[in-house]
Design a protein around this motif. Structure first.
Motif, PDB file in Angstrom:
ATOM      1  N   LEU A 132      40.332  55.370  40.507  1.00 29.85           N
ATOM      2  CA  LEU A 132      41.674  54.897  40.868  1.00 29.85           C
ATOM      3  C   LEU A 132      41.916  55.038  42.363  1.00 29.85           C
ATOM      4  O   LEU A 132      42.522  54.171  42.992  1.00 29.85           O
ATOM      5  CB  LEU A 132      42.737  55.653  40.074  1.00 29.85           C
ATOM      6  N   SER A 160      39.537  45.143  38.006  1.00 28.36           N
ATOM      7  CA  SER A 160      39.937  45.364  36.613  1.00 28.36           C
ATOM      8  C   SER A 160      38.882  44.861  35.639  1.00 28.36           C
ATOM      9  O   SER A 160      38.861  45.270  34.483  1.00 28.36           O
ATOM     10  CB  SER A 160      41.275  44.686  36.321  1.00 28.36           C
ATOM     11  N   THR A 168      44.174  47.426  31.394  1.00 26.58           N
ATOM     12  CA  THR A 168      43.939  47.886  32.759  1.00 26.58           C
ATOM     13  C   THR A 168      44.269  46.823  33.801  1.00 26.58           C
ATOM     14  O   THR A 168      44.446  47.166  34.966  1.00 26.58           O
ATOM     15  CB  THR A 168      42.476  48.318  32.944  1.00 26.58           C
ATOM     16  N   ILE A 225      47.699  47.433  35.465  1.00 26.51           N
ATOM     17  CA  ILE A 225      47.668  48.694  36.207  1.00 26.51           C
ATOM     18  C   ILE A 225      46.866  48.535  37.492  1.00 26.51           C
ATOM     19  O   ILE A 225      47.294  48.980  38.564  1.00 26.51           O
ATOM     20  CB  ILE A 225      47.076  49.817  35.321  1.00 26.51           C
ATOM     21  N   ILE A 278      48.823  46.414  40.046  1.00 28.05           N
ATOM     22  CA  ILE A 278      49.906  47.182  40.676  1.00 28.05           C
ATOM     23  C   ILE A 278      49.340  48.167  41.698  1.00 28.05           C
ATOM     24  O   ILE A 278      49.879  48.302  42.809  1.00 28.05           O
ATOM     25  CB  ILE A 278      50.751  47.893  39.602  1.00 28.05           C
ATOM     26  N   LEU A 279      48.255  48.855  41.345  1.00 28.03           N
ATOM     27  CA  LEU A 279      47.635  49.777  42.303  1.00 28.03           C
ATOM     28  C   LEU A 279      47.061  49.026  43.501  1.00 28.03           C
ATOM     29  O   LEU A 279      47.092  49.516  44.629  1.00 28.03           O
ATOM     30  CB  LEU A 279      46.556  50.608  41.619  1.00 28.03           C
TER      31      LEU A 279
END
Length: 101
Positions: free
Chosen positions: A37, A70, A78, A81, A84-85
């Protein structure tokens, strides 16, 4: 307006960000998921930092890096997520670039 965005996309920052993010995600597979991450945020921050265009392009580059990364995970959950990250990392990279100049 869409022609303007499509004409000004640079591949260099996207490739730099994807390479760094994928390397750290692969390292994260063998050590800890948090490194993966962090790698996604760092890779998209590098792509946001490397762009010469506005913050809008840094966010687009971050979203592209998040979308590409992803695909390393095999779940559909995922994708949002990682996007967004990626947006967050692209914004952070652009903020760092604007504070340095």
């Amino acid at each position: 307006m869409s022609e303007d965005i499509a004409e000004n996309i640079e591949l260099g920052p996207i490739i730099k960000g994807v390479v760094v993010a994928l390397i750290l995600i692969v390292i994260g597979w063998y050590t800890s998921g948090y490194i993966g991450l962090f790698g996604l945020i760092a890779g998209s921050a590098i792509s946001g930092f490397s762009t010469n265009n506005s913050t809008k392009y840094a966010l687009i580059y971050g979203a592209i890096v998040g979308l590409i990364c992803s695909f390393t995970m095999l779940t559909v959950f995922t994708i949002p997520i990682f996007i967004i990250l990626g947006l967050f990392g692209g914004f952070v990279g652009k903020v760092i670039q604007s504070n340095i100049e």
